[in-house]
Design an enzyme around this catalytic site. Sequence first.
Site, PDB file in Angstrom:
ATOM      1  N   CYS A 296       0.884  -1.216   0.074  1.00 58.31           N
ATOM      2  CA  CYS A 296      -0.239   0.008   0.024  1.00 58.31           C
ATOM      3  C   CYS A 296       0.767   1.241   0.001  1.00 58.31           C
ATOM      4  O   CYS A 296       0.601   2.149  -0.691  1.00 58.31           O
ATOM      5  CB  CYS A 296      -1.041  -0.267   1.413  1.00 58.31           C
ATOM      6  SG  CYS A 296      -2.142   1.287   1.220  1.00 58.31           S
ATOM      7  N   CYS A 297       1.712   1.267   0.821  1.00 61.10           N
ATOM      8  CA  CYS A 297       2.799   2.530   0.783  1.00 61.10           C
ATOM      9  C   CYS A 297       3.505   2.516  -0.277  1.00 61.10           C
ATOM     10  O   CYS A 297       3.698   3.602  -0.864  1.00 61.10           O
ATOM     11  CB  CYS A 297       3.580   2.180   2.190  1.00 61.10           C
ATOM     12  SG  CYS A 297       3.247   2.409   3.589  1.00 61.10           S
TER      13      CYS A 297
ATOM     14  N   CYS B 183      -0.962   8.086   7.487  1.00 61.92           N
ATOM     15  CA  CYS B 183      -2.267   7.796   7.140  1.00 61.92           C
ATOM     16  C   CYS B 183      -3.273   7.781   8.441  1.00 61.92           C
ATOM     17  O   CYS B 183      -2.686   6.870   9.350  1.00 61.92           O
ATOM     18  CB  CYS B 183      -2.410   6.820   6.193  1.00 61.92           C
ATOM     19  SG  CYS B 183      -1.602   7.070   4.558  1.00 61.92           S
TER      20      CYS B 183
ATOM     21  N   CYS C 276      -3.341   4.190   9.456  1.00 65.47           N
ATOM     22  CA  CYS C 276      -2.252   3.573   9.981  1.00 65.47           C
ATOM     23  C   CYS C 276      -1.344   4.112  11.276  1.00 65.47           C
ATOM     24  O   CYS C 276      -0.254   3.909  11.211  1.00 65.47           O
ATOM     25  CB  CYS C 276      -1.269   2.937   9.050  1.00 65.47           C
ATOM     26  SG  CYS C 276      -1.968   2.083   7.471  1.00 65.47           S
TER      27      CYS C 276
ATOM     28  N   CYS D 289       7.818   3.742   5.639  1.00 67.36           N
ATOM     29  CA  CYS D 289       6.885   3.868   4.401  1.00 67.36           C
ATOM     30  C   CYS D 289       7.733   3.288   3.148  1.00 67.36           C
ATOM     31  O   CYS D 289       7.192   2.936   2.222  1.00 67.36           O
ATOM     32  CB  CYS D 289       5.982   4.906   4.372  1.00 67.36           C
ATOM     33  SG  CYS D 289       7.099   6.393   4.031  1.00 67.36           S
TER      34      CYS D 289
END
Length: 258
Positions: free
Chosen positions: A146-147, A228, A231, A254
């Site tokens: 995702c990162c 985010c 997270c 990240c």
Amino acid sequence: MLNLLNGAGNYRDPEVSPEGPTETRPLSEAQRESNARLVDTYAAELYEAPAEEILAWAHEHVHGPLVVTLSMENTVLAELAHRHLPDADFLFLDTEYHFPETMEVADQVEHRYPRHRLVRAKAVLPRPEQDRVYGPGLYRSNPTACCRMRKVEPLAVSLSPYIGWVTGLRRADGPTRAEAPALSLDHTGRLKISPLITWTLEETEEFINDNDLIIHPLTRQGYPSIGCATCTLPVAEGQDPRAGRWAFSAKTECGLHE
């Protein structure tokens, strides 16, 4: 034949990024060599230098466009760049997972520093489309992927017009950053300049208060490090400032500074 599916609900393998640009355009050989000479000559000298000295050095010695990366956790770097790098752009990675307060700070920065163009970098896929293609909650099932899609690759693409980037890295942010340099080369040969590298959290707060800077309200509510919303958790007093980042996994970075 490349298998794009991971076998879970026919979602795409998160190790395979969506179609679209993912990398930074190469610098010319002359630019790479010039940047390397600057690092070889000045990195040791700037290792413990004050922020103002590092930025003044960049303004004098870097002959090409620079961009200042802003997380919007605080606006110290925006203020310092405004004073010392009048021609630099600002860059914000809009992951579409940010706290609403973070987006409000970004809007305030754009209003307060109109001389600097604020580039808002986004991932190839909008958030709902990522859920459809890779499955809902990729940030939890595979936070590294995702990162990569929402931070690392958008940053890489957005850095293409620039000869170097200015970051808000601080050695005090945690053990993974304890020996980070003030001046280095990234993997593309671009300059990576970190003027706040020696600052403590307390010095950062003092500068914010003394200069009446824009304040991210969550930093007053137990969030010393803000990423985010999905997270990031608040941390207890005395904890590592980044302890609330990806607290549900072993992840600590990240990927932007690896």
